[in-house]
Motif scaffolding. Sequence first.
Motif, PDB file in Angstrom:
ATOM      1  N   LEU A  81       0.834  -1.205   0.000  1.00  0.00           N
ATOM      2  CA  LEU A  81       0.000   0.000   0.000  1.00  0.00           C
ATOM      3  C   LEU A  81       0.867   1.253   0.000  1.00  0.00           C
ATOM      4  CD1 LEU A  81      -2.773  -1.077   2.530  1.00  0.00           C
ATOM      5  CD2 LEU A  81      -3.079  -0.679   0.083  1.00  0.00           C
ATOM      6  N   SER A  82       1.976   1.212   0.731  1.00  0.00           N
ATOM      7  CA  SER A  82       2.884   2.355   0.763  1.00  0.00           C
ATOM      8  C   SER A  82       3.486   2.606  -0.610  1.00  0.00           C
ATOM      9  CB  SER A  82       3.996   2.116   1.795  1.00  0.00           C
ATOM     10  OG  SER A  82       4.863   3.230   1.868  1.00  0.00           O
ATOM     11  N   ARG A  83       3.879   1.528  -1.299  1.00  0.00           N
ATOM     12  CA  ARG A  83       4.441   1.681  -2.645  1.00  0.00           C
ATOM     13  C   ARG A  83       3.389   2.220  -3.622  1.00  0.00           C
ATOM     14  NH1 ARG A  83       7.496  -3.025  -1.272  1.00  0.00           N
ATOM     15  NH2 ARG A  83       5.850  -4.407  -2.030  1.00  0.00           N
ATOM     16  N   LEU A  84       2.135   1.821  -3.428  1.00  0.00           N
ATOM     17  CA  LEU A  84       1.058   2.309  -4.278  1.00  0.00           C
ATOM     18  C   LEU A  84       0.901   3.822  -4.143  1.00  0.00           C
ATOM     19  CD1 LEU A  84      -1.219   1.331  -6.203  1.00  0.00           C
ATOM     20  CD2 LEU A  84      -2.701   1.191  -4.201  1.00  0.00           C
ATOM     21  N   MET A  85       1.275   4.365  -2.988  1.00  0.00           N
ATOM     22  CA  MET A  85       1.156   5.802  -2.742  1.00  0.00           C
ATOM     23  C   MET A  85       2.352   6.599  -3.250  1.00  0.00           C
ATOM     24  SD  MET A  85      -1.772   6.369  -1.255  1.00  0.00           S
ATOM     25  CE  MET A  85      -2.324   5.152  -2.478  1.00  0.00           C
ATOM     26  N   ASP A  86       3.371   5.918  -3.799  1.00  0.00           N
ATOM     27  CA  ASP A  86       4.590   6.617  -4.209  1.00  0.00           C
ATOM     28  C   ASP A  86       4.339   7.727  -5.219  1.00  0.00           C
ATOM     29  OD1 ASP A  86       6.464   5.485  -2.575  1.00  0.00           O
ATOM     30  OD2 ASP A  86       7.118   3.963  -4.004  1.00  0.00           O
ATOM     31  N   ILE A  87       3.503   7.440  -6.218  1.00  0.00           N
ATOM     32  CA  ILE A  87       3.321   8.422  -7.299  1.00  0.00           C
ATOM     33  C   ILE A  87       2.694   9.716  -6.793  1.00  0.00           C
ATOM     34  CG2 ILE A  87       2.154   8.880  -9.485  1.00  0.00           C
ATOM     35  CD1 ILE A  87       2.582   5.938 -10.169  1.00  0.00           C
ATOM     36  N   PRO A  88       1.517   9.678  -6.156  1.00  0.00           N
ATOM     37  CA  PRO A  88       0.964  10.947  -5.661  1.00  0.00           C
ATOM     38  C   PRO A  88       1.798  11.567  -4.549  1.00  0.00           C
ATOM     39  CG  PRO A  88      -0.376   9.095  -4.925  1.00  0.00           C
ATOM     40  CD  PRO A  88       0.579   8.551  -5.924  1.00  0.00           C
ATOM     41  N   ALA A  89       2.494  10.749  -3.762  1.00  0.00           N
ATOM     42  CA  ALA A  89       3.289  11.295  -2.659  1.00  0.00           C
ATOM     43  C   ALA A  89       4.465  12.115  -3.169  1.00  0.00           C
ATOM     44  CB  ALA A  89       3.779  10.168  -1.749  1.00  0.00           C
ATOM     45  N   LYS A  90       5.037  11.683  -4.291  1.00  0.00           N
ATOM     46  CA  LYS A  90       6.242  12.337  -4.800  1.00  0.00           C
ATOM     47  C   LYS A  90       5.937  13.490  -5.765  1.00  0.00           C
ATOM     48  CE  LYS A  90       9.129   8.222  -4.267  1.00  0.00           C
ATOM     49  NZ  LYS A  90       9.888   7.163  -4.958  1.00  0.00           N
ATOM     50  N   SER A  94      -0.287  15.779  -8.162  1.00  0.00           N
ATOM     51  CA  SER A  94      -0.950  14.590  -8.695  1.00  0.00           C
ATOM     52  C   SER A  94      -1.980  14.032  -7.733  1.00  0.00           C
ATOM     53  CB  SER A  94       0.087  13.512  -9.017  1.00  0.00           C
ATOM     54  OG  SER A  94       0.667  13.034  -7.815  1.00  0.00           O
ATOM     55  N   THR A  95      -2.847  13.187  -8.264  1.00  0.00           N
ATOM     56  CA  THR A  95      -3.814  12.464  -7.450  1.00  0.00           C
ATOM     57  C   THR A  95      -3.894  11.029  -7.949  1.00  0.00           C
ATOM     58  OG1 THR A  95      -5.673  13.081  -8.874  1.00  0.00           O
ATOM     59  CG2 THR A  95      -5.215  14.502  -6.963  1.00  0.00           C
ATOM     60  N   LEU A  96      -4.311  10.125  -7.064  1.00  0.00           N
ATOM     61  CA  LEU A  96      -4.561   8.739  -7.436  1.00  0.00           C
ATOM     62  C   LEU A  96      -6.042   8.475  -7.220  1.00  0.00           C
ATOM     63  CD1 LEU A  96      -3.616   5.823  -8.151  1.00  0.00           C
ATOM     64  CD2 LEU A  96      -3.313   5.467  -5.698  1.00  0.00           C
ATOM     65  N   ILE A 112      -7.067  10.063  -3.815  1.00  0.00           N
ATOM     66  CA  ILE A 112      -6.003  10.343  -2.860  1.00  0.00           C
ATOM     67  C   ILE A 112      -5.095  11.414  -3.449  1.00  0.00           C
ATOM     68  CG2 ILE A 112      -4.026   9.406  -1.587  1.00  0.00           C
ATOM     69  CD1 ILE A 112      -6.602   8.253  -0.618  1.00  0.00           C
ATOM     70  N   GLY A 113      -4.985  12.559  -2.772  1.00  0.00           N
ATOM     71  CA  GLY A 113      -4.083  13.611  -3.202  1.00  0.00           C
ATOM     72  C   GLY A 113      -2.685  13.410  -2.639  1.00  0.00           C
ATOM     73  N   SER A 114      -1.788  14.302  -3.014  1.00  0.00           N
ATOM     74  CA  SER A 114      -0.395  14.168  -2.603  1.00  0.00           C
ATOM     75  C   SER A 114      -0.237  14.237  -1.084  1.00  0.00           C
ATOM     76  CB  SER A 114       0.448  15.261  -3.263  1.00  0.00           C
ATOM     77  OG  SER A 114       1.807  15.126  -2.903  1.00  0.00           O
ATOM     78  N   THR A 115      -0.907  15.193  -0.440  1.00  0.00           N
ATOM     79  CA  THR A 115      -0.800  15.337   1.019  1.00  0.00           C
ATOM     80  C   THR A 115      -1.316  14.096   1.725  1.00  0.00           C
ATOM     81  OG1 THR A 115      -1.043  17.740   0.863  1.00  0.00           O
ATOM     82  CG2 THR A 115      -1.471  16.722   3.005  1.00  0.00           C
ATOM     83  N   GLU A 116      -2.451  13.576   1.245  1.00  0.00           N
ATOM     84  CA  GLU A 116      -3.022  12.372   1.851  1.00  0.00           C
ATOM     85  C   GLU A 116      -2.119  11.163   1.620  1.00  0.00           C
ATOM     86  OE1 GLU A 116      -7.821  13.050   1.593  1.00  0.00           O
ATOM     87  OE2 GLU A 116      -6.741  12.629  -0.267  1.00  0.00           O
ATOM     88  N   ALA A 117      -1.522  11.081   0.443  1.00  0.00           N
ATOM     89  CA  ALA A 117      -0.626   9.956   0.149  1.00  0.00           C
ATOM     90  C   ALA A 117       0.574   9.964   1.086  1.00  0.00           C
ATOM     91  CB  ALA A 117      -0.169  10.020  -1.311  1.00  0.00           C
TER      92      ALA A 117
END
Length: 231
Positions: A81-90, A94-96, A112-117
């Motif tokens: 789940l953490s890896r799934l959040m990599d794109i919006p987090a970085k 972006s959003t997922l 899921i937005g960047s801050t939430e990721a």
Amino acid sequence: MQSDEAVTKEEAKLFVHVIRPGSIVAELVSYAAAHPKELVDVAKAGGSMIGFAKQLTTSLAELRDGKKVPSETPQKDLKDLSRLMDIPAKDPGSTLQIYADRGATVNVSLTIGSTEANAIQNRITKEIETRKEPEQTVYNRALMYWHTASRGTARKKSGKAVIDKISDQPLTVLIDDPEMRTKMLAGKDNPLLIGFLVDVEVMYVAEVPRVYRVLKLYEAVEEPTDDEQDD
């Protein structure tokens, strides 16, 4: 995701619908393909990709909202789940979006937005850290001073103490031997005014000392009097 038909591991895919200008370039790994057991279980139960999407979005929403992570959740799933959040987090812009429908009915929708990721990843990191087994190290002939102490000899948790060579913070003290607890706590002198020379096992969590377990007591060390200090 569309359709409510049962799926197999081979049929489960994670597709990129659109990458807008300014998005980061990243390698996408199918979360579904990494979790064949869950998909097989859903399929055997007559479920669907919509059921899988609901399970995924529920987990992410609970992490986002700071809810308690079930202890039975595998650590591997948390890391996925953490890896799934990599794109919006970085990518701050972006959003997922996880979306599943059946015809005109939208069954699952989560954005899921960047801050939430980032918050989800931080939550997962903390959860994994708390699950680490305590590391243990033994210190011989360490000088320990009580910070708080309980004279009740029936309890293994005897209070909190400071050992300067290990940590300046008071840590919980465990004394398994009732006779040793009596010598350290039930004497006529105030134990808070006396030091004790001990062998102690230190239990660490995430490289931070948390608990002292007293293994052996050598002697009590009283603070020098004013006359002794003058000498």
